[in-house]
Design a protein around this motif. Structure first.
Motif, PDB file in Angstrom:
ATOM      1  N   CYS B 292     -32.227  50.753  51.844  1.00 31.69           N
ATOM      2  CA  CYS B 292     -32.061  49.924  50.647  1.00 31.69           C
ATOM      3  C   CYS B 292     -30.577  49.604  50.465  1.00 31.69           C
ATOM      4  O   CYS B 292     -29.750  50.508  50.412  1.00 31.69           O
ATOM      5  CB  CYS B 292     -32.601  50.652  49.415  1.00 31.69           C
ATOM      6  SG  CYS B 292     -32.283  49.738  47.896  1.00 31.69           S
ATOM      7  N   CYS B 295     -29.267  50.836  46.529  1.00 34.90           N
ATOM      8  CA  CYS B 295     -28.960  52.233  46.190  1.00 34.90           C
ATOM      9  C   CYS B 295     -28.486  53.023  47.401  1.00 34.90           C
ATOM     10  O   CYS B 295     -27.984  54.129  47.242  1.00 34.90           O
ATOM     11  CB  CYS B 295     -30.177  52.905  45.574  1.00 34.90           C
ATOM     12  SG  CYS B 295     -31.536  53.137  46.738  1.00 34.90           S
ATOM     13  N   CYS B 304     -34.153  53.204  41.608  1.00 39.59           N
ATOM     14  CA  CYS B 304     -33.735  51.884  42.085  1.00 39.59           C
ATOM     15  C   CYS B 304     -34.924  50.917  42.073  1.00 39.59           C
ATOM     16  O   CYS B 304     -35.998  51.221  42.577  1.00 39.59           O
ATOM     17  CB  CYS B 304     -33.197  52.025  43.503  1.00 39.59           C
ATOM     18  SG  CYS B 304     -32.872  50.470  44.312  1.00 39.59           S
ATOM     19  N   CYS B 307     -36.006  49.249  45.837  1.00 39.27           N
ATOM     20  CA  CYS B 307     -36.808  50.004  46.803  1.00 39.27           C
ATOM     21  C   CYS B 307     -37.805  50.915  46.121  1.00 39.27           C
ATOM     22  O   CYS B 307     -38.533  51.646  46.784  1.00 39.27           O
ATOM     23  CB  CYS B 307     -35.895  50.821  47.715  1.00 39.27           C
ATOM     24  SG  CYS B 307     -34.954  52.074  46.814  1.00 39.27           S
TER      25      CYS B 307
HETATM   26 ZN   LIG Z   1     -32.878  51.232  46.417  1.00 35.81          ZN
END
Ligand SMILES: [Zn+2]
Lengths: 845, 376
Positions: B292, B295, B304, B307
């Motif tokens: 991701c 994050c 987050c 994701c």
């Molecule tokens: Zn993320």
């Protein structure tokens, strides 16, 4: 596949306090993707309450509520009775109930509901007395959960007000749902999932199939495997095991623990016989079928269907059987079931009637079951498993487990005799070079590690000629393991994909994009630069669209590829031109308030010619050249096109001044911009063609006459039928033609720096003469000194005869090597005019 | 010095021209008087028109000084030189003053014109609607370019495809559940043996047959599945396929290639992750995720949104090319091996640009395009 965590824990040792989330994460590492995590959704404090007082209070709406004082022990922090308003009446003072206190959460279809003290019916109600439905542990009761009515007496005896109920009611139970890939039939069982969990974590695994199987004594129920037309040479059934249990009471209820596990695994409890067979299927992956022994008149015969045979399956559908369907029959005649897919009404067990049961535990061919299931559009839990491969080694254990459970919970006795018709072929072995794992995966595996992993997953290894060569016999539950790369995958998977390093390969070196790929990008960029918006429309159309576009019956654009299963019956065809699907996008923009829209799309279109059938030879072998050529030639032509459609203003009005509507001249200009972007010269021919305005349409060609496409204003009728803005204009060009024509290196000409001489001429010509024809004559007449010419005005009116108009051309002359004299220019101009006069009757004004 | 366009021209209105003075006075006082008058008129000219009048009156053919100049010729010889000098200097002063004033007034005029011509350009013009490429085609090009940068070539294939290329060549047995799970559009009649390709993978087989090995190709293109359109599904979508067949290629090379592509699409440091999976045309097979890019896998509160807190985003499927695929395409699997991967262009664009609803990618609403530049 839904995996209740406590069930999983019976077959594999789970770490203390492990969460469903952690189990799901561990399973992902070996290839079982998480689909979801199911919990009760109930959050504490949920405690035992004893109803101390309840005073019914009638409300103005006619409803009576109970204002209750409930002892919840110290759970509320004060030890004082809790005041709760309750609308139900199926309980009384002294009852033990489930109380959720403020701060607790209940599941609702809208999401979690957090309980708080609230004012209602003139009281402050500090919590809720819960129903079974509110707790999500049952659907049948509307009233309050009175604990002694649900829980066994010995459990209730230990409960005191204020005790936590989350665990007692099983509301802390979790079910992990994983996605099982189609090669892993054995993972449609707790047995398979537990084994995989053990592979993922190293946890100790106990095979639930290793139970004491009755050896069998005497002749069992007669079974005959009589598949006379195996599918693709594989018999439909290679093992059929039958057990008989007599004197069962099938009206007895399924034990609570079994019903709960079935529910958590996503199956409804339906009665003891069905529940036991389902339970065994979920536990071991072996689908079972139970027949009412009393209804059987002859041996069980497994055979293919005969022409004209029918069966009403348990889903109440009367089905015409196909000679390829494998059947379970009573004595070879009466059809009892579609083998491995679904039973029929005959032979079905009936609680209260059936006392003696024949349990079928069989291994059916995956291909045969899959075809029957698809042919009848009949999917079942059994078919799903057989289609993906059931362990032919678990047959006896599965039957044994079912017999044991029926005897234990239904009270019958098992016949000592066991029928086991076992015609399983020898499992073929795979020769493996153990170093292949390293060569294939790029991780340096120790040979001992490779052996260890293969043995861990159940393979038997026999040493070969050298230390690195082995012969591998995969386990019976892994029919998917058929070749060396499959074994390598197991090594990589169990050792961990996360150990694979990252190495960028050195490609052999490419030649960059092809000319066609670069050319299409250039066209898109050119059109966007001209102010057009690229869109991507769906390629599906219906014949009605051809009518709307005014295509006549013989128009080749009507000849389209038809889909057998279109998303919409209105649009079953693949577009033969991009203009067929652009109207929706244009209309959508207009209806959303964007009136000035110029769209373009670049894609291939489908232009079938005749009906050619593509052979479909099977997998794993290269077809010969002739077959390959047939396959290729059956694929319809799919040339790349670019299409443009525009409406509204080309120049918008605003504080800067006046606007100008987009018109056919813009569109023809854009069509030219496409050709120009590729450096291709195109010619124009006035044309009349659907869907264009017959007087405002031009055909674009290469200088050699090859058609490039069309541009014009859409026919007013087309505009009306499609609901497009007035004067919508459009173009469609064959990009493949342009790309081919542009695939050459342009050679530069030197520029003349001598002065430009300009001369204007006004020519009266009959109206029927095309501008381009006059232009061509002037160009031809003027000769090499003419650099360029443009038509800058067209005049019709009082000064000119009615059937004629005046065309004003500006001609630019230049020589490569000298400054032209006035005389030279005049001579060239006069020659041009003379040619136009001779060819078209042009008269200079 | 730039000459004023309206300076020195012939008089437009002869009536306004002052009549010549009666007699020239060639005395110092007389000439000085003319000069004073001229300088006063020149200095008093408020604009170029007035200056033009002053020029005519005081430096024109019939101005006192011109007449005086003409009168010099009639003077006796000895006086000529002195008178000539006197008048010449006088005319010089007047002309100089004229020129200076001309320059001043032109500058004033130029300044004034610029002020008068000023436009308020603080409101954006919108005369010509602006054009755009579509985010999906540009995304697919960016992905293909990343592969070209690694030395790969870009291949294409037909959307209406032979069933054999779409399935059998890729080791999808006609009875395998995986073939049914593809939700295929079939061409009518069924015996035509044609489908709308369910993935760009048939181009693997076409490329192997047409180009042979070693082979490194990326295949962007349109693909079809019988999904109804909603926020996360579309029956018509795009994939980017990759296929590398050579001697000695391993899953490590697959991972290295995916890492490069992930970086190209989602920024430096974006890595990929492989998870075991199953596809008929690869063995071993893997699902691939990328780290991701929001994050970076660090736990955040709240989790987050990009994701969902897992730190990874699913991207597509991949694996080592199944021997049956190589055999179907005439490649010796004992000598050559390699990998293939495929991911959704829609998905890639949606994550790159935070597009929440798939429908915006397919509706052709030009307001959607307008959010993006030409290179994204
Ligand atoms: Zn993320």
């Amino acid at each position: 596949m839904r995996v209740p965590v406590d069930w999983l824990g019976e077959y594999v040792t789970l770490p203390e306090g492990v969460t469903g989330e952690q189990i799901a994460a561990d399973l992902v590492a070996v290839g079982l993707e998480e689909e979801g995590l199911h919990t009760s959704g109930v959050g504490g404090p949920l405690v035992v309450g004893r109803v101390l007082e309840m005073s019914p209070e009638e409300q103005r709406n006619g409803k009576t509520i109970n204002w209750c004082q409930v002892d919840v022990g110290d759970a509320n922090g004060t030890g004082e009775p809790q005041g709760i308003v309750c609308g139900a009446h199926n309980f009384t003072v002294g009852d033990l109930v489930a109380v959720i206190l403020p701060g607790g959460t209940l599941p609702t279809p809208q999401g979690p509901l957090t309980i708080s003290a609230r004012k209602t019916y003139g009281h402050v109600s500090a919590g809720m007395i819960c129903s079974v439905r509110e707790l999500g542990i049952g659907e049948d009761h509307d009233g309050i959960l009175v604990l002694p009515r649900l829980l066994p007496a010995e459990v209730v005896a230990r409960l005191a007000p204020g005790d936590d109920l989350i665990t007692v009611l099983g509301l802390d139970r979790e079910t992990v749902e994983v996605n099982v890939t189609p090669d892993r039939g054995y993972c449609f069982s707790l047995r398979g999932i537990a084994r995989e969990y053990s592979h993922a974590t190293g946890a100790a695994y106990t095979d639930p199939a290793s139970l004491a199987v009755d050896a069998g004594d005497g002749e069992g129920y007669a079974v005959r495997l009589a598949d006379e037309s195996p599918v693709e040479g594989v018999p439909g059934c290679d093992r059929y095991l039958a057990r008989v249990v007599r004197g069962i009471d099938l009206t007895r209820t399924t034990p609570e623990w079994m019903a709960r596990r079935l529910t958590e695994a996503g199956m409804r409890p339906l009665g003891l016989a069905v529940d036991v067979t389902n339970y065994v299927m979920l536990a071991l992956g072996q689908p079972l079928h139970a027949f009412d022994l009393a209804t059987l008149t002859g041996p069980v015969v497994v055979r293919r269907a005969r022409p004209g045979e029918r069966l009403t399956t348990l889903d109440d559908v009367d089905r015409a059987l196909d000679p390829e369907d494998l059947l379970i029959t009573d004595g070879g005649e009466r059809v009892l079931a579609l083998a491995g897919v679904m039973g029929g009404e005959d032979g079905e067990v009936t609680p209260g009637v059936t006392t003696d049961v024949l349990i079928e535990s069989a291994h059916f061919d995956a291909r045969s079951v899959g075809r029957t299931s698809r042919r009848h559009k009949l999917s079942s839990e059994a078919a799903r498993r057989f289609e993906r491969g059931v362990d032919p080694g678990v047959t006896a254990a599965a039957a044994q487990l079912a017999v044991d459970l029926l005897v234990e919970h239904g009270g019958g006795t098992a016949d000592p005799a066991v029928t086991d018709v076992d015609q399983r072929p020898e499992r073929s072995t795979i020769d493996l070079d153990l170093t292949m794992a390293t060569r294939y995966v790029g991780v340096n595996y120790d040979l001992a590690r490779v052996r260890e992993i293969l043995e861990l997953i159940g393979c038997e290894l026999t040493d070969g000629e050298s230390a690195r060569l082995v012969t591998v016999r995969p386990p019976s539950w892994r029919p998917d393991l058929t070749d060396a790369p499959g074994l390598v995958e197991e090594v990589a998977r169990i050792d961990g994909y996360d150990k694979i390093p990252s190495v960028v390969p050195r490609a052999v070196g490419g030649r960059g994009l092809t000319h066609g790929q670069r050319a299409r990008r250039a066209v898109a960029t050119a059109l966007a630069g001209q102010g057009l918006q690229e869109v991507l429309t769906y390629p599906f159309v219906g014949a009605a669209r051809f009518d709307e576009l005014g295509l006549d019956d013989a128009d080749p654009h009507r000849h389209a590829v038809r889909l057998a299963n279109p998303l919409s019956d209105e649009a079953p065809l693949m577009r033969t031109a991009l203009l067929q699907t652009l109207p929706e996008a244009l209309r959508r923009n207009v209806s959303r308030g964007t009136r000035d829209v110029a769209l373009f799309e670049i894609d291939s279109v489908t232009r079938p010619e005749g009906e050619v059938m593509a052979p479909v030879p099977g997998v794993g072998e290269q077809p010969d050249d002739e077959v390959l050529a047939q396959i290729r030639s059956a694929v319809p032509a799919q040339p790349w096109h670019v299409a443009i459609m525009a409406a509204g203003q080309a120049d918008r009005a605003g504080w800067w001044g006046r606007g100008r509507p987009v018109d056919v001249v813009d569109v023809v200009g854009w069509a030219h911009a496409v050709a120009d972007a590729l450096g291709v010269e195109v010619r124009r021919r006035q044309g009349a063609r659907a869907p264009f305005h017959p007087g405002r349409c031009v055909e674009l060609t290469l200088p050699d006459g090859t058609r490039v496409g069309w541009a014009g204003e859409l026919h007013p009728k087309v505009v009306q039928r499609l609901g497009l803005p007035l004067r919508t204009s459009a173009a469609e060009l064959d990009l493949d033609v342009l790309v081919t024509a542009s695939d050459h290196r342009t050679q530069a000409s030197p520029l003349s720096t001598h002065p430009l001489a300009t001369s204007d001429v006004a020519l009266e010509v009959p109206r029927g003469v095309r501008f381009s024809a006059v232009e061509e004559s002037l160009r031809a007449g003027a000769g090499a000194l003419l650099e360029s010419l443009e038509l800058f005005d067209v005049y019709a009116g009082d000064q000119v005869a009615q059937d004629r108009h005046s065309l004003a051309f500006r001609m630019h002359f230049r020589a490569p090597d000298r400054t032209l004299t006035t005389q030279e220019v005049n001579e060239a101009r006069d020659a041009a005019v003379g040619r136009a006069a001779q060819e078209h009757g042009a008269v200079q004004r | 010095m730039p000459s004023a366009p309206d300076a020195g021209g012939s008089p437009q209105h002869p009536d306004e021209v002052p009549s010549p003075t009666a007699a020239p006075e060639l005395s110092q006082e007389g000439v000085d008087g003319h000069v004073e008058a001229a300088l006063a008129a020149i200095g008093g000219a408020g604009d170029l028109d007035e200056l033009k009048e002053a020029r005519l009156a005081h430096a024109g053919d019939r101005s006192p000084l011109a007449l005086a100049n003409r009168a010099i010729g009639a003077l006796p010889g000895p006086e000529k030189a002195a008178a000539g000098k006197l008048v010449g200097q006088a005319r010089g002063r007047v002309n100089q003053a004229l020129a200076r004033r001309q320059q001043e007034l032109e500058a004033e005029r130029d300044e004034r014109i610029l002020v008068e011509e000023a436009m308020d350009l603080t409101v954006a013009p919108g005369r010509r609607p602006l054009g755009r490429r579509h985010v999906l085609t540009v995304t697919a090009e960016r992905m293909a370019d990343a592969m070209v940068a690694l030395g790969w070539e870009v291949a294409e294939g037909p959307q209406v495809e032979a069933e054999w290329f779409n399935f059998d060549a890729l080791n999808f047995d006609k009875d395998h559940p995986a073939r049914q799970m593809q939700d295929t559009f079939f061409v009518d009649p069924a015996k035509a043996g044609l489908v709308l390709r369910t993935h760009t993978s048939p181009v693997q087989a076409r490329s192997l047959l047409d180009r042979g090995v070693p082979l490194y190709v990326a295949v962007p293109g349109k693909t079809f599945r019988t999904d109804e359109l909603d926020a996360t599904h579309t029956p018509v979508f795009h994939q980017l396929e990759g296929l590398a067949i050579d001697e000695g290629l391993t899953m490590a090379h697959l991972k290295g290639t995916l890492d490069r592509l992930a970086e190209a699409m989602f920024g430096p440091g974006t890595v990929s992750r492989l998870r075991p999976a199953y596809f008929p045309f690869t063995e071993p097979s893997a699902e691939m995720d990328f780290r991701c890019f929001v994050c970076r896998g660090e736990a955040t509160a709240p989790p987050c949104r990009t994701c969902g807190g897992t730190g990874w985003i699913e991207w597509g499927g991949c694996g080592m090319v199944n021997h049956n695929v190589l055999r179907a395409c005439g490649v010796d699997p004992e000598r050559y091996q390699g990998f293939a991967f495929g991911m959704g262009v829609e998905r890639t664009a949606m994550f790159r640009h935070g597009i929440a609803d798939m429908r915006e990618l397919i509706e052709g609403d030009v307001r959607f395009n307008a959010q993006f530049g030409m290179e994204i």
